[in-house]
Design a protein around this motif. Structure first.
Motif, PDB file in Angstrom:
ATOM      1  N   LEU A 130       0.829  -1.205   0.000  1.00 46.85           N
ATOM      2  CA  LEU A 130       0.000   0.000   0.000  1.00 46.85           C
ATOM      3  C   LEU A 130       0.865   1.257   0.000  1.00 46.85           C
ATOM      4  O   LEU A 130       0.582   2.216  -0.720  1.00 46.85           O
ATOM      5  CB  LEU A 130      -0.949   0.015   1.199  1.00 46.85           C
ATOM      6  CG  LEU A 130      -1.836   1.261   1.292  1.00 46.85           C
ATOM      7  CD1 LEU A 130      -2.805   1.319   0.120  1.00 46.85           C
ATOM      8  CD2 LEU A 130      -2.574   1.287   2.609  1.00 46.85           C
ATOM      9  N   GLY A 131       1.920   1.259   0.789  1.00 49.13           N
ATOM     10  CA  GLY A 131       2.803   2.418   0.823  1.00 49.13           C
ATOM     11  C   GLY A 131       3.448   2.693  -0.521  1.00 49.13           C
ATOM     12  O   GLY A 131       3.518   3.846  -0.970  1.00 49.13           O
ATOM     13  N   ILE A 132       3.903   1.645  -1.183  1.00 50.75           N
ATOM     14  CA  ILE A 132       4.496   1.808  -2.515  1.00 50.75           C
ATOM     15  C   ILE A 132       3.446   2.310  -3.504  1.00 50.75           C
ATOM     16  O   ILE A 132       3.719   3.176  -4.335  1.00 50.75           O
ATOM     17  CB  ILE A 132       5.122   0.480  -2.989  1.00 50.75           C
ATOM     18  CG1 ILE A 132       6.345   0.148  -2.143  1.00 50.75           C
ATOM     19  CG2 ILE A 132       5.498   0.527  -4.455  1.00 50.75           C
ATOM     20  CD1 ILE A 132       6.882  -1.251  -2.353  1.00 50.75           C
ATOM     21  N   SER A 133       2.232   1.782  -3.414  1.00 49.90           N
ATOM     22  CA  SER A 133       1.160   2.195  -4.318  1.00 49.90           C
ATOM     23  C   SER A 133       0.781   3.657  -4.114  1.00 49.90           C
ATOM     24  O   SER A 133       0.614   4.407  -5.082  1.00 49.90           O
ATOM     25  CB  SER A 133      -0.067   1.315  -4.120  1.00 49.90           C
ATOM     26  OG  SER A 133       0.240  -0.030  -4.384  1.00 49.90           O
ATOM     27  N   ILE A 134       0.633   4.070  -2.879  1.00 51.58           N
ATOM     28  CA  ILE A 134       0.300   5.467  -2.589  1.00 51.58           C
ATOM     29  C   ILE A 134       1.391   6.380  -3.141  1.00 51.58           C
ATOM     30  O   ILE A 134       1.115   7.402  -3.774  1.00 51.58           O
ATOM     31  CB  ILE A 134       0.112   5.687  -1.068  1.00 51.58           C
ATOM     32  CG1 ILE A 134      -1.165   5.019  -0.591  1.00 51.58           C
ATOM     33  CG2 ILE A 134       0.107   7.174  -0.726  1.00 51.58           C
ATOM     34  CD1 ILE A 134      -1.316   5.006   0.915  1.00 51.58           C
ATOM     35  N   PHE A 135       2.632   6.007  -2.915  1.00 52.27           N
ATOM     36  CA  PHE A 135       3.745   6.829  -3.384  1.00 52.27           C
ATOM     37  C   PHE A 135       3.780   6.889  -4.909  1.00 52.27           C
ATOM     38  O   PHE A 135       4.035   7.950  -5.486  1.00 52.27           O
ATOM     39  CB  PHE A 135       5.065   6.300  -2.839  1.00 52.27           C
ATOM     40  CG  PHE A 135       6.213   7.200  -3.134  1.00 52.27           C
ATOM     41  CD1 PHE A 135       6.419   8.338  -2.388  1.00 52.27           C
ATOM     42  CD2 PHE A 135       7.075   6.922  -4.176  1.00 52.27           C
ATOM     43  CE1 PHE A 135       7.475   9.183  -2.661  1.00 52.27           C
ATOM     44  CE2 PHE A 135       8.130   7.757  -4.464  1.00 52.27           C
ATOM     45  CZ  PHE A 135       8.334   8.894  -3.696  1.00 52.27           C
ATOM     46  N   SER A 136       3.523   5.766  -5.569  1.00 50.98           N
ATOM     47  CA  SER A 136       3.529   5.748  -7.034  1.00 50.98           C
ATOM     48  C   SER A 136       2.429   6.628  -7.605  1.00 50.98           C
ATOM     49  O   SER A 136       2.648   7.360  -8.582  1.00 50.98           O
ATOM     50  CB  SER A 136       3.373   4.320  -7.551  1.00 50.98           C
ATOM     51  OG  SER A 136       4.463   3.535  -7.164  1.00 50.98           O
ATOM     52  N   VAL A 137       1.245   6.566  -7.021  1.00 53.46           N
ATOM     53  CA  VAL A 137       0.141   7.415  -7.482  1.00 53.46           C
ATOM     54  C   VAL A 137       0.486   8.879  -7.253  1.00 53.46           C
ATOM     55  O   VAL A 137       0.286   9.727  -8.133  1.00 53.46           O
ATOM     56  CB  VAL A 137      -1.178   7.030  -6.772  1.00 53.46           C
ATOM     57  CG1 VAL A 137      -2.255   8.069  -7.005  1.00 53.46           C
ATOM     58  CG2 VAL A 137      -1.629   5.658  -7.229  1.00 53.46           C
ATOM     59  N   TRP A 138       1.012   9.208  -6.096  1.00 52.72           N
ATOM     60  CA  TRP A 138       1.396  10.581  -5.790  1.00 52.72           C
ATOM     61  C   TRP A 138       2.462  11.077  -6.770  1.00 52.72           C
ATOM     62  O   TRP A 138       2.371  12.192  -7.281  1.00 52.72           O
ATOM     63  CB  TRP A 138       1.907  10.670  -4.357  1.00 52.72           C
ATOM     64  CG  TRP A 138       2.435  12.031  -3.997  1.00 52.72           C
ATOM     65  CD1 TRP A 138       1.707  13.135  -3.676  1.00 52.72           C
ATOM     66  CD2 TRP A 138       3.799  12.419  -3.953  1.00 52.72           C
ATOM     67  NE1 TRP A 138       2.549  14.186  -3.425  1.00 52.72           N
ATOM     68  CE2 TRP A 138       3.837  13.778  -3.578  1.00 52.72           C
ATOM     69  CE3 TRP A 138       4.999  11.746  -4.176  1.00 52.72           C
ATOM     70  CZ2 TRP A 138       5.025  14.473  -3.440  1.00 52.72           C
ATOM     71  CZ3 TRP A 138       6.180  12.445  -4.033  1.00 52.72           C
ATOM     72  CH2 TRP A 138       6.186  13.789  -3.669  1.00 52.72           C
ATOM     73  N   LYS A 139       3.448  10.241  -7.038  1.00 54.02           N
ATOM     74  CA  LYS A 139       4.513  10.620  -7.966  1.00 54.02           C
ATOM     75  C   LYS A 139       3.957  10.842  -9.374  1.00 54.02           C
ATOM     76  O   LYS A 139       4.366  11.777 -10.065  1.00 54.02           O
ATOM     77  CB  LYS A 139       5.585   9.529  -7.978  1.00 54.02           C
ATOM     78  CG  LYS A 139       6.852   9.919  -8.653  1.00 54.02           C
ATOM     79  CD  LYS A 139       7.893   8.827  -8.461  1.00 54.02           C
ATOM     80  CE  LYS A 139       9.167   9.153  -9.178  1.00 54.02           C
ATOM     81  NZ  LYS A 139      10.142   8.075  -9.035  1.00 54.02           N
ATOM     82  N   GLY A 140       3.013  10.015  -9.806  1.00 53.18           N
ATOM     83  CA  GLY A 140       2.387  10.190 -11.110  1.00 53.18           C
ATOM     84  C   GLY A 140       1.598  11.476 -11.204  1.00 53.18           C
ATOM     85  O   GLY A 140       1.638  12.178 -12.213  1.00 53.18           O
ATOM     86  N   ILE A 141       0.865  11.802 -10.149  1.00 48.85           N
ATOM     87  CA  ILE A 141       0.091  13.044 -10.134  1.00 48.85           C
ATOM     88  C   ILE A 141       1.022  14.249 -10.193  1.00 48.85           C
ATOM     89  O   ILE A 141       0.782  15.198 -10.945  1.00 48.85           O
ATOM     90  CB  ILE A 141      -0.830  13.096  -8.894  1.00 48.85           C
ATOM     91  CG1 ILE A 141      -1.945  12.060  -9.018  1.00 48.85           C
ATOM     92  CG2 ILE A 141      -1.404  14.495  -8.686  1.00 48.85           C
ATOM     93  CD1 ILE A 141      -2.748  11.862  -7.756  1.00 48.85           C
ATOM     94  N   VAL A 142       2.083  14.220  -9.416  1.00 48.69           N
ATOM     95  CA  VAL A 142       3.032  15.339  -9.407  1.00 48.69           C
ATOM     96  C   VAL A 142       3.695  15.484 -10.767  1.00 48.69           C
ATOM     97  O   VAL A 142       3.837  16.595 -11.286  1.00 48.69           O
ATOM     98  CB  VAL A 142       4.081  15.144  -8.289  1.00 48.69           C
ATOM     99  CG1 VAL A 142       5.243  16.111  -8.452  1.00 48.69           C
ATOM    100  CG2 VAL A 142       3.438  15.302  -6.938  1.00 48.69           C
ATOM    101  N   THR A 143       4.065  14.376 -11.386  1.00 50.18           N
ATOM    102  CA  THR A 143       4.702  14.426 -12.705  1.00 50.18           C
ATOM    103  C   THR A 143       3.737  14.966 -13.755  1.00 50.18           C
ATOM    104  O   THR A 143       4.114  15.795 -14.585  1.00 50.18           O
ATOM    105  CB  THR A 143       5.195  13.026 -13.108  1.00 50.18           C
ATOM    106  OG1 THR A 143       6.072  12.538 -12.090  1.00 50.18           O
ATOM    107  CG2 THR A 143       5.921  13.055 -14.425  1.00 50.18           C
TER     108      THR A 143
END
Length: 153
Positions: A130-143
């Protein structure tokens, strides 16, 4: 066990596993802090009435998110922090007590403890994912936002 002992033991055990896994010396303290933070989240959740499985899940998610952020900040792989950071959460004593119950012929207690151990292990795995998934989604949104902003100017 007093709270300060738990803090120091979780910090020391996490740093020891960081050393065991050959983590760069400059990241040892950060790795220890990740493990200690996970332990604090676990303790706070259990004191406030959460089940052991839910508290383990919350602590593992915290460890995973901190590992992802520190990996960017310190420019090392996130596994340097996440693998050693979950050590204070591993239900080793429950697994030992389960095997001891089976050896002593207390099969019902053994099955109960094995089930609790499996739930805790599953909560650790799910929390890390879950932590990796949250971070990946956040990183995608920021990008995506940065790309749109660059196009606009």
């Amino acid at each position: 066990m007093p709270w300060w002992q738990g803090l120091s033991f979780s910090l020391m055990s996490t740093v020891a596993y960081c050393i065991l896994f050959n983590v760069p010396i400059r990241t040892l303290f950060a790795g220890g802090m990740v493990g200690m933070t996970g332990w604090v989240v676990f303790q706070v959740m259990t004191v406030n009435g959460a089940s052991l499985t839910l508290a383990t899940f919350g602590a593992a998610t915290t460890v995973s998110l901190l590992s992802q952020f520190l990996s960017i900040f310190l420019r090392v792989p996130s596994t340097n922090f996440s693998v050693s950071g979950i050590i204070p959460l591993v239900p080793g004593s429950k697994a030992y007590k389960a095997m001891l119950a089976f050896v002593n012929g207390e099969n019902l207690d053994g099955v109960t403890l094995v089930t609790l151990t499996a739930f805790a292990a599953g909560a650790i795995a799910a929390g890390l994912i879950l932590g990796i998934s949250i971070f990946s989604v956040w990183k995608g949104i920021v990008t995506r936002y940065a790309a749109k902003r660059a196009k606009a100017t």
